[in-house]
Design an enzyme around this catalytic site. Structure first.
Site, PDB file in Angstrom:
ATOM      1  N   GLN A   1     -24.051 -17.071  12.061  1.00  0.00           N
ATOM      2  CA  GLN A   1     -24.057 -16.003  10.787  1.00  0.00           C
ATOM      3  C   GLN A   1     -22.679 -15.734  10.462  1.00  0.00           C
ATOM      4  O   GLN A   1     -22.332 -14.575  10.699  1.00  0.00           O
ATOM      5  CB  GLN A   1     -24.773 -14.849  11.173  1.00  0.00           C
ATOM      6  N   PHE A   2     -22.341 -16.608   9.562  1.00  0.00           N
ATOM      7  CA  PHE A   2     -20.771 -16.201   9.041  1.00  0.00           C
ATOM      8  C   PHE A   2     -20.715 -14.820   7.945  1.00  0.00           C
ATOM      9  O   PHE A   2     -19.659 -14.254   7.999  1.00  0.00           O
ATOM     10  CB  PHE A   2     -20.157 -17.313   8.170  1.00  0.00           C
ATOM     11  N   THR A   3     -21.741 -14.568   7.709  1.00  0.00           N
ATOM     12  CA  THR A   3     -21.840 -13.332   6.726  1.00  0.00           C
ATOM     13  C   THR A   3     -21.631 -12.131   7.555  1.00  0.00           C
ATOM     14  O   THR A   3     -21.481 -10.961   6.959  1.00  0.00           O
ATOM     15  CB  THR A   3     -23.389 -13.397   5.991  1.00  0.00           C
TER      16      THR A   3
END
Length: 143
Positions: A76-78
């Site tokens: 989850q890069f966010t």
């Protein structure tokens, strides 16, 4: 590295209509990687996820390791969005995919080396994540 950990009754990841990872009672771990992260941080995060004492037990709080519960790991890069200015998030602190993918894999590998059953999403894919939060109980871990 950063993770959002939820104690779940069930959790699943679907890609293009196909379930690619699912668990029953255990931990859902959304994992983000920063540009400054390395393999040592990935191993530390895996240890913390596995040993986090957030499950009720007869002898007090217990961990997924204590109870033999599975972990669903989803990249989850966010989690590294910077939203302090304006209305559009900046991703400047998030590691690029070619750096982040091996570190998310290192978290998974360390969890498995510790004896955990691990399911995963698919790195870089558009995923639908569903979960039933138990508690609800959700934490943010930074290492």
């Amino acid at each position: 590295m950063r993770a959002v950990i939820s104690r779940v009754g069930t959790a699943a990841v679907t890609v293009d209509g196909e379930i690619v990872g699912e668990i029953g009672p255990g931990l859902l771990s959304l994992v983000g990687v920063a540009r400054t992260d390395d393999v040592d941080r990935a191993r530390t995060l895996a240890r913390k996820i596995h040993e986090l004492r957030i499950f009720p037990g007869a002898d007090g709080e217990q961990s997924a390791a204590d109870l033999g519960l599975p972990v669903l790991v989803v990249s989850q890069f966010t989690l590294y969005a910077d939203t302090r200015k304006g209305r559009r998030p900046s991703w400047q602190d998030a590691a690029p995919g070619e750096m982040a993918e091996p570190l998310v894999e290192a978290v998974v590998a360390e969890l498995r080396a510790r004896g955990a059953t691990v399911a995963t999403g698919r790195f870089g894919a558009r995923m639908q994540v569903s979960s039933v939060n138990d508690g609800p109980f959700t934490l943010v871990l930074d290492v």
